[in-house]
Write a protein that holds these residues in place. Structure first.
Motif, PDB file in Angstrom:
ATOM      1  N   CYS A 267       0.800  -1.230   0.000  1.00 39.79           N
ATOM      2  CA  CYS A 267       0.000   0.000   0.000  1.00 39.79           C
ATOM      3  C   CYS A 267       0.832   1.280   0.000  1.00 39.79           C
ATOM      4  O   CYS A 267       0.280   2.377  -0.107  1.00 39.79           O
ATOM      5  CB  CYS A 267      -0.952   0.012   1.193  1.00 39.79           C
ATOM      6  SG  CYS A 267      -0.115   0.200   2.792  1.00 39.79           S
ATOM      7  N   GLY A 268       2.155   1.153   0.156  1.00 44.94           N
ATOM      8  CA  GLY A 268       3.017   2.330   0.131  1.00 44.94           C
ATOM      9  C   GLY A 268       3.162   3.044   1.454  1.00 44.94           C
ATOM     10  O   GLY A 268       3.837   4.075   1.540  1.00 44.94           O
ATOM     11  N   MET A 316      -3.214  -9.169   6.606  1.00 48.60           N
ATOM     12  CA  MET A 316      -4.117  -9.586   5.533  1.00 48.60           C
ATOM     13  C   MET A 316      -3.467 -10.621   4.619  1.00 48.60           C
ATOM     14  O   MET A 316      -4.129 -11.552   4.143  1.00 48.60           O
ATOM     15  CB  MET A 316      -4.563  -8.365   4.720  1.00 48.60           C
ATOM     16  CG  MET A 316      -5.453  -7.395   5.488  1.00 48.60           C
ATOM     17  SD  MET A 316      -6.976  -8.150   6.140  1.00 48.60           S
ATOM     18  CE  MET A 316      -6.527  -8.406   7.880  1.00 48.60           C
ATOM     19  N   LEU A 317      -2.153 -10.468   4.386  1.00 51.08           N
ATOM     20  CA  LEU A 317      -1.455 -11.449   3.551  1.00 51.08           C
ATOM     21  C   LEU A 317      -1.493 -12.833   4.187  1.00 51.08           C
ATOM     22  O   LEU A 317      -1.720 -13.842   3.512  1.00 51.08           O
ATOM     23  CB  LEU A 317       0.001 -11.011   3.334  1.00 51.08           C
ATOM     24  CG  LEU A 317       0.219  -9.860   2.331  1.00 51.08           C
ATOM     25  CD1 LEU A 317       1.627  -9.293   2.465  1.00 51.08           C
ATOM     26  CD2 LEU A 317      -0.021 -10.348   0.904  1.00 51.08           C
ATOM     27  N   THR A 326      -2.716  -9.569  -5.390  1.00 52.10           N
ATOM     28  CA  THR A 326      -4.149  -9.680  -5.107  1.00 52.10           C
ATOM     29  C   THR A 326      -4.583  -8.666  -4.059  1.00 52.10           C
ATOM     30  O   THR A 326      -5.626  -8.016  -4.197  1.00 52.10           O
ATOM     31  CB  THR A 326      -4.487 -11.104  -4.629  1.00 52.10           C
ATOM     32  OG1 THR A 326      -4.108 -12.042  -5.628  1.00 52.10           O
ATOM     33  CG2 THR A 326      -5.980 -11.235  -4.358  1.00 52.10           C
ATOM     34  N   ILE A 327      -3.773  -8.516  -2.992  1.00 53.01           N
ATOM     35  CA  ILE A 327      -4.108  -7.545  -1.949  1.00 53.01           C
ATOM     36  C   ILE A 327      -4.047  -6.125  -2.514  1.00 53.01           C
ATOM     37  O   ILE A 327      -4.889  -5.274  -2.192  1.00 53.01           O
ATOM     38  CB  ILE A 327      -3.154  -7.682  -0.745  1.00 53.01           C
ATOM     39  CG1 ILE A 327      -3.254  -9.092  -0.139  1.00 53.01           C
ATOM     40  CG2 ILE A 327      -3.467  -6.635   0.317  1.00 53.01           C
ATOM     41  CD1 ILE A 327      -4.607  -9.427   0.451  1.00 53.01           C
ATOM     42  N   GLN A 328      -3.065  -5.863  -3.386  1.00 52.80           N
ATOM     43  CA  GLN A 328      -2.983  -4.543  -4.033  1.00 52.80           C
ATOM     44  C   GLN A 328      -4.245  -4.260  -4.847  1.00 52.80           C
ATOM     45  O   GLN A 328      -4.767  -3.146  -4.833  1.00 52.80           O
ATOM     46  CB  GLN A 328      -1.750  -4.480  -4.934  1.00 52.80           C
ATOM     47  CG  GLN A 328      -0.422  -4.367  -4.189  1.00 52.80           C
ATOM     48  CD  GLN A 328       0.770  -4.449  -5.120  1.00 52.80           C
ATOM     49  OE1 GLN A 328       0.718  -5.132  -6.148  1.00 52.80           O
ATOM     50  NE2 GLN A 328       1.847  -3.754  -4.761  1.00 52.80           N
ATOM     51  N   THR A 329      -4.736  -5.285  -5.539  1.00 49.47           N
ATOM     52  CA  THR A 329      -5.956  -5.123  -6.348  1.00 49.47           C
ATOM     53  C   THR A 329      -7.142  -4.810  -5.467  1.00 49.47           C
ATOM     54  O   THR A 329      -7.990  -3.965  -5.811  1.00 49.47           O
ATOM     55  CB  THR A 329      -6.228  -6.409  -7.158  1.00 49.47           C
ATOM     56  OG1 THR A 329      -5.084  -6.690  -7.991  1.00 49.47           O
ATOM     57  CG2 THR A 329      -7.454  -6.251  -8.029  1.00 49.47           C
TER      58      THR A 329
END
Length: 338
Positions: A267-268, A316-317, A326-329
Motif C-alpha cells: 500500500c506504500g 491480511m497477507l 491480489t491484496i494490491q488489487t
C-alpha cells in the motif's frame, strides 16, 4: 554535539559487547574500567556521552530481539546507523536472540521470563537460576544477596536473590506464604498441563509481576446468541502458548530493508512519514514464499524472497494466503469505490 561517526560507534560497540559477553556468562566486571579504556580511544567524547551511547546500543539490541546489559537502560532515540551496525555485530559475536532457553527457564524478551513450576518452587521455597539466565535478574556475582519485590495477584512478596561467586547458579529464595500461594493457584489450573511462573519486569528497579500460566490451545469458543449482548465480561487471564517457531535471520531482514526501503510494497505506507520519529526505521518483513510451506531450513534471498510490508497488509497477507498483487488489487478497488 557532533554526531558520532561510524568508527566511533563501532569502538563503543566493541567495548559494550565485551561487557555483554561477560554478563551473559555470569562473570563479574567493572564498567568504569571499560569506560575509562574506551575514553582513551574517544578523546572527544565525555563520560556522559559514552554512557548515553551505551544506552542507545541497548535500545538497538532490544529492537532487534537481543539481550542487553542490565545496567544500561535502553534509550530509544538513537542514530539510524546503529540499526545497520549493532545487529550484525551481535550476530558475529554469537549473542543469543530471544527466546533463550536453559533447563526449566525460558527468557521470552527483555521484560519476560518463564520458569516451569517444580517441587523446588513449592516444597523448598526457592528456585535455582542457571548461569546463562541470571543476567535477566541483574545478578551480580560480586553481590552475594539482594532483595527484589514480586507482586503476585495483588499481594507483594519480598524475595532474596542469592549469588555464590564460586558456583554457576544463583537462586531466588522466598518464604512459606508465597509457596502456599503458588501451590494454590497451580491447583486452580487444568490438571496434566505444565504450570509456569511468568516474571515480568516493572518500571521499578528490582520489581517484577509474577503470575502462573499454562498451556491452553483450546480456542474453539461456541457463543450462544445471548452471549453477544453488550455486558461486562472477565478478561485478562494469563496463559502460555507453547509453540515451535522458525528462526529468522536478522541479517536478511536488514539486507531486505537496505534494498527495498521502508515503504510497504503493498500500500506504500511509511511509518516515519505518518508517525514521525516514533515510526523511524519501523517496518515488518514478509516472506514471499512462507517458511512453513517447506520442512527444515532453506536459503532465503533478501532481495527476491523478502519484502517490507506494514502491519495491516502483513496481517491480511497471512490471513488470506493471497498474493501481494491480489491484496494490491483489493486496495485499489476499495479506493475506487470510495
Amino acid at each position: 554535539m557532533e554526531k558520532w561517526s561510524r568508527r566511533e560507534v563501532e569502538l563503543a560497540a566493541e567495548s559494550y559487547f565485551s561487557m555483554l559477553k561477560l554478563e551473559l556468562s555470569g562473570i563479574s566486571y567493572n564498567k568504569t574500567k571499560f569506560r575509562n579504556k574506551l575514553s582513551e580511544l574517544l578523546p572527544n567524547r565525555s563520560d556522559g556521552s559514552i554512557e548515553w551511547k551505551h544506552q542507545n546500543i541497548s535500545a538497538a539490541l532490544a529492537n532487534n530481539n537481543f539481550p542487553h546489559i542490565f545496567g544500561y537502560k535502553p534509550h530509544f532515540n538513537y542514530q539510524k546507523i546503529l540499526d545497520s551496525i549493532i545487529p550484525d555485530m551481535a550476530l558475529k559475536r554469537d549473542i543469543p536472540q530471544y527466546p533463550i532457553s536453559s533447563k526449566t527457564w525460558e527468557i521470552l524478551s527483555t521484560s519476560e521470563i518463564l520458569k516451569t513450576v517444580d517441587q523446588s518452587c513449592i516444597k523448598h521455597k526457592m528456585t535455582r537460576i542457571p548461569k546463562n539466565v541470571r543476567f535477566y535478574f541483574g545478578a551480580d556475582p560480586k553481590a552475594k544477596m539482594r532483595d527484589i519485590l514480586l507482586e503476585f495477584y495483588g499481594q507483594e512478596y519480598q524475595v532474596t536473590l542469592r549469588t555464590d561467586p564460586t558456583k554457576t547458579r544463583s537462586s531466588l529464595v522466598w518464604r512459606t506464604d508465597l509457596s502456599k500461594m503458588i501451590k494454590k493457584h497451580c491447583a486452580l489450573l487444568p490438571p496434566n498441563t505444565s504450570k509456569m511462573l511468568l516474571f515480568t519486569k516493572t518500571e521499578r528497579q528490582d520489581s517484577y509481576n509474577l503470575s502462573i500460566v499454562t498451556e491452553n490451545n483450546d480456542e474453539n469458543f461456541h457463543l450462544r446468541d445471548e452471549e453477544f449482548h453488550p455486558r461486562p465480561r472477565m478478561e485478562g487471564t494469563l496463559t502460555n502458548r507453547s509453540s515451535i517457531v522458525r528462526k529468522r535471520s536478522q541479517a536478511n531482514r536488514l539486507a531486505a530493508i537496505k534494498h527495498h526501503g521502508l515503504n510497504c510494497v503493498v500500500c506504500g505506507f511509511n511509518f516515519e512519514k505518518f508517525y514521525g520519529p516514533l515510526g523511524q526505521g519501523f517496518i515488518e518483513i514478509h516472506h514471499v514464499n512462507p517458511l512453513h510451506e517447506e520442512d527444515g531450513e532453506r536459503e532465503v534471498d533478501p532481495v527476491q524472497d523478502l519484502v517490507p510490508v506494514c502491519s495491516n497488509c502483513h496481517r491480511m497477507l497471512h490471513k488470506s494466503s493471497k498474493s501481494i498483487h491480489t491484496i494490491q488489487t483489493l486496495i485499489e478497488a476499495a479506493n475506487d469505490y470510495a
